[in-house]
Design an enzyme around this catalytic site. Structure first.
Site, PDB file in Angstrom:
ATOM      1  N   ASN A 171      -2.199   0.145   6.612  1.00 32.19           N
ATOM      2  CA  ASN A 171      -1.704  -1.111   7.182  1.00 32.19           C
ATOM      3  C   ASN A 171      -0.798  -1.891   6.230  1.00 32.19           C
ATOM      4  O   ASN A 171      -0.742  -3.115   6.275  1.00 32.19           O
ATOM      5  CB  ASN A 171      -2.872  -1.955   7.701  1.00 32.19           C
ATOM      6  CG  ASN A 171      -3.844  -2.349   6.611  1.00 32.19           C
ATOM      7  OD1 ASN A 171      -3.690  -1.950   5.461  1.00 32.19           O
ATOM      8  ND2 ASN A 171      -4.822  -3.161   6.956  1.00 32.19           N
ATOM      9  N   TYR A 230     -12.541  -1.687  -3.934  1.00 36.10           N
ATOM     10  CA  TYR A 230     -13.052  -1.933  -2.580  1.00 36.10           C
ATOM     11  C   TYR A 230     -14.581  -1.862  -2.521  1.00 36.10           C
ATOM     12  O   TYR A 230     -15.131  -1.581  -1.451  1.00 36.10           O
ATOM     13  CB  TYR A 230     -12.454  -0.904  -1.620  1.00 36.10           C
ATOM     14  CG  TYR A 230     -11.047  -1.243  -1.132  1.00 36.10           C
ATOM     15  CD1 TYR A 230     -10.777  -2.444  -0.472  1.00 36.10           C
ATOM     16  CD2 TYR A 230     -10.000  -0.335  -1.290  1.00 36.10           C
ATOM     17  CE1 TYR A 230      -9.499  -2.740  -0.010  1.00 36.10           C
ATOM     18  CE2 TYR A 230      -8.723  -0.633  -0.819  1.00 36.10           C
ATOM     19  CZ  TYR A 230      -8.482  -1.834  -0.181  1.00 36.10           C
ATOM     20  OH  TYR A 230      -7.218  -2.128   0.300  1.00 36.10           O
ATOM     21  N   HIS A 279      -2.239  -5.448   1.461  1.00 34.36           N
ATOM     22  CA  HIS A 279      -3.553  -6.077   1.268  1.00 34.36           C
ATOM     23  C   HIS A 279      -3.336  -7.485   0.740  1.00 34.36           C
ATOM     24  O   HIS A 279      -2.397  -7.732  -0.009  1.00 34.36           O
ATOM     25  CB  HIS A 279      -4.369  -5.276   0.242  1.00 34.36           C
ATOM     26  CG  HIS A 279      -5.570  -6.018  -0.255  1.00 34.36           C
ATOM     27  ND1 HIS A 279      -6.770  -6.027   0.419  1.00 34.36           N
ATOM     28  CD2 HIS A 279      -5.741  -6.815  -1.341  1.00 34.36           C
ATOM     29  CE1 HIS A 279      -7.622  -6.799  -0.237  1.00 34.36           C
ATOM     30  NE2 HIS A 279      -7.026  -7.281  -1.311  1.00 34.36           N
ATOM     31  N   LYS A 287       0.817  -1.215   0.000  1.00 35.01           N
ATOM     32  CA  LYS A 287       0.000   0.000   0.000  1.00 35.01           C
ATOM     33  C   LYS A 287       0.857   1.274   0.000  1.00 35.01           C
ATOM     34  O   LYS A 287       2.061   1.229   0.306  1.00 35.01           O
ATOM     35  CB  LYS A 287      -0.937  -0.030   1.212  1.00 35.01           C
ATOM     36  CG  LYS A 287      -1.965  -1.168   1.136  1.00 35.01           C
ATOM     37  CD  LYS A 287      -2.989  -1.040   2.248  1.00 35.01           C
ATOM     38  CE  LYS A 287      -4.016  -2.152   2.153  1.00 35.01           C
ATOM     39  NZ  LYS A 287      -5.088  -1.998   3.165  1.00 35.01           N
ATOM     40  N   GLU A 321     -10.085  -9.739  -7.816  1.00 32.46           N
ATOM     41  CA  GLU A 321      -9.025  -8.741  -7.626  1.00 32.46           C
ATOM     42  C   GLU A 321      -7.913  -8.891  -8.668  1.00 32.46           C
ATOM     43  O   GLU A 321      -7.397  -7.882  -9.161  1.00 32.46           O
ATOM     44  CB  GLU A 321      -8.486  -8.847  -6.204  1.00 32.46           C
ATOM     45  CG  GLU A 321      -9.530  -8.441  -5.174  1.00 32.46           C
ATOM     46  CD  GLU A 321      -9.078  -8.548  -3.729  1.00 32.46           C
ATOM     47  OE1 GLU A 321      -9.812  -8.036  -2.860  1.00 32.46           O
ATOM     48  OE2 GLU A 321      -8.004  -9.122  -3.464  1.00 32.46           O
TER      49      GLU A 321
HETATM   50  P1  CMP Z   1      -7.499  -4.433   3.412  1.00 30.23           P
HETATM   51  O1  CMP Z   1      -7.045  -5.798   3.786  1.00 30.23           O
HETATM   52  O2  CMP Z   1      -6.922  -3.818   2.202  1.00 30.23           O
HETATM   53  O3  CMP Z   1      -9.098  -4.461   3.260  1.00 30.23           O
HETATM   54  C1  CMP Z   1      -9.909  -3.365   3.530  1.00 30.23           C
HETATM   55  C2  CMP Z   1      -9.157  -2.225   4.118  1.00 30.23           C
HETATM   56  O4  CMP Z   1      -9.953  -1.290   4.802  1.00 30.23           O
HETATM   57  C3  CMP Z   1      -8.211  -2.746   5.206  1.00 30.23           C
HETATM   58  O5  CMP Z   1      -7.185  -3.478   4.644  1.00 30.23           O
HETATM   59  C4  CMP Z   1      -7.834  -1.451   5.881  1.00 30.23           C
HETATM   60  O6  CMP Z   1      -6.885  -0.710   5.118  1.00 30.23           O
HETATM   61  C5  CMP Z   1      -9.171  -0.718   5.840  1.00 30.23           C
HETATM   62  N1  CMP Z   1      -9.917  -0.875   7.080  1.00 30.23           N
HETATM   63  C6  CMP Z   1     -10.498  -1.992   7.559  1.00 30.23           C
HETATM   64  N2  CMP Z   1     -11.117  -1.748   8.729  1.00 30.23           N
HETATM   65  C7  CMP Z   1     -10.930  -0.441   8.983  1.00 30.23           C
HETATM   66  C8  CMP Z   1     -11.331   0.429  10.038  1.00 30.23           C
HETATM   67  N3  CMP Z   1     -12.044  -0.011  11.061  1.00 30.23           N
HETATM   68  N4  CMP Z   1     -10.963   1.711   9.958  1.00 30.23           N
HETATM   69  C9  CMP Z   1     -10.241   2.169   8.903  1.00 30.23           C
HETATM   70  N5  CMP Z   1      -9.826   1.392   7.867  1.00 30.23           N
HETATM   71  C10 CMP Z   1     -10.168   0.110   7.918  1.00 30.23           C
END
Ligand code: CMP
Length: 138
Positions: free
Chosen positions: A113, A50, A116, A10, A127
């Site tokens: 984070n 998403y 993904h 990311k 995806e």
């Molecule tokens: P990802 O695995 O890419 O899938 C969905 C994304 O949404 C997740 O990683 C985070 O980047 C984001 N995400 C999921 N839960 C939350 C949350 N509670 N608050 C903010 N971002 C979130």
């Protein structure tokens, strides 16, 4: 069973200079890189990717973040790739991620984070097809 999964390094991880270290972890865990591309994505491209989260309160911010800078799109292959990548990534919230996982080492928050990974076979198929043409999977 040989399986493919989709992953994104990311924008936060790319910005922080962690691309090489994360690719090394992926390599060390035995994944074969089937496709790889560094690019920036638009807000609408992030929204389409998403779409399953479109009713969630974090959807808008997530799409702004994902289009905030370059990222790395990956298709990865190994036995049990989907579950194994999710184990290597660690929990969505890095505060809950196990020691030694990518999110524990490289992620700063639940949204930013670092990585993904697809959460199932149907998601992986969607995806991979969203970002790569069949001829790019080599
Ligand atoms: P990802 O695995 O890419 O899938 C969905 C994304 O949404 C997740 O990683 C985070 O980047 C984001 N995400 C999921 N839960 C939350 C949350 N509670 N608050 C903010 N971002 C979130």
């Amino acid at each position: 069973m040989l399986q493919r999964t989709f992953s994104i390094i990311k924008p936060d991880a790319v910005r922080n200079g962690y691309t090489g270290a994360i690719l090394a972890e992926i390599d060390r865990a035995g994944f074969r890189i089937v496709a790889i591309r560094k690019q920036s994505i638009s807000g609408p491209q992030a929204e389409g990717f998403y779409h399953v989260h479109k009713e969630r309160p974090f959807f808008g911010d997530l799409c702004v973040f994902m289009s905030s800078g370059p990222l790395v799109l990956l298709v990865l292959e190994k036995d049990n790739a989907i579950a194994d990548l999710r184990k290597l990534m660690g929990a969505t919230n890095p505060a809950n991620a196990e020691e030694g996982t990518i999110r524990k080492r490289f992620a700063g928050s639940i949204q930013e984070n670092a990585i993904h990974g697809s959460d199932g076979e149907d998601t992986a198929a969607f995806e991979i097809g969203y970002w790569f043409a069949a001829y790019e999977l080599i």
